[in-house]
Scaffold this motif. Structure first.
Motif, mmCIF file in Angstrom:
data_model
loop_
_atom_site.group_PDB
_atom_site.id
_atom_site.type_symbol
_atom_site.label_atom_id
_atom_site.label_comp_id
_atom_site.label_asym_id
_atom_site.label_seq_id
_atom_site.Cartn_x
_atom_site.Cartn_y
_atom_site.Cartn_z
ATOM 1 N N VAL A 1 0.867 -1.174 0.000
ATOM 2 C CA VAL A 1 0.000 0.000 0.000
ATOM 3 C C VAL A 1 0.902 1.222 0.000
ATOM 4 C CG1 VAL A 1 -1.697 1.318 1.325
ATOM 5 C CG2 VAL A 1 -1.847 -1.153 1.277
ATOM 6 N N ASP A 2 0.681 2.117 -0.940
ATOM 7 C CA ASP A 2 1.413 3.384 -0.970
ATOM 8 C C ASP A 2 0.541 4.475 -0.348
ATOM 9 O OD1 ASP A 2 3.561 2.261 -2.287
ATOM 10 O OD2 ASP A 2 2.998 3.022 -4.263
ATOM 11 N N ARG B 1 -6.830 4.038 -6.013
ATOM 12 C CA ARG B 1 -6.925 5.157 -5.066
ATOM 13 C C ARG B 1 -8.133 4.856 -4.195
ATOM 14 N NH1 ARG B 1 -7.064 9.013 -8.414
ATOM 15 N NH2 ARG B 1 -4.891 9.567 -8.206
ATOM 16 N N ALA B 2 -7.917 4.722 -2.895
ATOM 17 C CA ALA B 2 -8.977 4.302 -1.989
ATOM 18 C C ALA B 2 -9.167 5.325 -0.874
ATOM 19 C CB ALA B 2 -8.637 2.943 -1.399
ATOM 20 N N MET C 1 -9.449 8.425 5.904
ATOM 21 C CA MET C 1 -8.269 7.655 5.520
ATOM 22 C C MET C 1 -8.163 7.600 4.005
ATOM 23 S SD MET C 1 -7.435 3.621 6.208
ATOM 24 C CE MET C 1 -8.256 3.115 4.704
ATOM 25 N N THR C 2 -6.946 7.644 3.497
ATOM 26 C CA THR C 2 -6.685 7.422 2.073
ATOM 27 C C THR C 2 -5.503 6.469 1.950
ATOM 28 O OG1 THR C 2 -5.214 9.339 1.918
ATOM 29 C CG2 THR C 2 -7.544 9.695 1.344
ATOM 30 N N MET C 3 -5.464 5.763 0.827
ATOM 31 C CA MET C 3 -4.339 4.865 0.545
ATOM 32 C C MET C 3 -4.372 4.470 -0.928
ATOM 33 S SD MET C 3 -5.468 1.292 2.345
ATOM 34 C CE MET C 3 -7.089 0.579 2.086
ATOM 35 N N MET C 4 -3.270 3.898 -1.375
ATOM 36 C CA MET C 4 -3.131 3.420 -2.752
ATOM 37 C C MET C 4 -2.738 1.940 -2.705
ATOM 38 S SD MET C 4 -3.471 6.235 -4.755
ATOM 39 C CE MET C 4 -2.509 6.090 -6.235
ATOM 40 N N PRO C 5 -3.738 1.037 -2.597
ATOM 41 C CA PRO C 5 -3.423 -0.396 -2.588
ATOM 42 C C PRO C 5 -2.857 -0.855 -3.936
ATOM 43 C CG PRO C 5 -5.684 0.016 -1.867
ATOM 44 C CD PRO C 5 -5.158 1.293 -2.419
ATOM 45 N N ILE C 6 -1.948 -1.810 -3.882
ATOM 46 C CA ILE C 6 -1.327 -2.384 -5.075
ATOM 47 C C ILE C 6 -1.605 -3.872 -5.051
ATOM 48 C CG2 ILE C 6 0.787 -2.623 -6.406
ATOM 49 C CD1 ILE C 6 1.872 -0.281 -4.539
ATOM 50 N N ALA C 7 -2.528 -4.321 -5.918
ATOM 51 C CA ALA C 7 -2.994 -5.704 -5.903
ATOM 52 C C ALA C 7 -2.545 -6.470 -7.139
ATOM 53 C CB ALA C 7 -4.522 -5.726 -5.825
#
Length: 153
Positions: free
Chosen positions: A89-90, A128-129, A140-146
């Motif tokens: 997660v970035d 972008r979540a 909350m924000t995050m950038m999951p990498i799946a």
């Protein structure tokens, strides 16, 4: 179950919304006791001595709320992602405290994707979540990498 969503099916700009989930005092304290036993996650009295002012959920718990709602949504929609897990997660940010009684909802939008060069059976999707409370405040924000399976030949 339903349709399987493979790497090729994910389009940049695809967006999902999910939730709601109302957060209880008891679950905040139980999570904190087990995983993040800092005083401001355990009692209003301790939190009153900090900038939080009152009991707030651990940021790690907020991240788990997001995942719970996302997976529940995917299961309820009848779709199954061809997920192979995540590689990270970035840009994870906890912007506002999550309090007892808050009702949260989540959003996730695909913003980047690429086929693996070394493993053609998989591709990577970055999203972008956000987690948003009942007052339309982003908490909350995050950038999951799946990782996703590619469609079988």
């Amino acid at each position: 179950m339903g349709d399987t969503i493979y790497f090729e099916d994910v389009l940049i700009g695809d967006r999902v919304e999910f939730g709601p989930l109302t957060i209880s005092r008891e679950e905040i304290i139980a999570f904190a006791r087990e995983y993040d036993a800092q005083p401001f996650h355990l009692s209003d009295e301790a939190a009153a001595q900090t900038h939080f002012g009152s009991l707030s959920a651990s940021g790690w718990h907020s991240t788990a709320f997001f995942m719970k709602m996302f997976v529940t949504h995917m299961q309820a929609s009848g779709h199954q992602e061809a997920s192979l897990g995540a590689i990270g997660v970035d840009e994870l940010r906890w912007l506002k405290p999550v309090r007892p009684g808050d009702t949260l909802r989540g959003t996730s939008e695909a913003v980047e994707k690429k086929l693996s060069r070394s493993r053609p059976e998989m591709g990577i999707v970055k999203s972008r979540a956000a987690l948003i409370n009942q007052n339309d405040e982003t908490v909350m924000t995050m950038m999951p990498i799946a990782m996703f399976r590619t469609r079988p030949a």
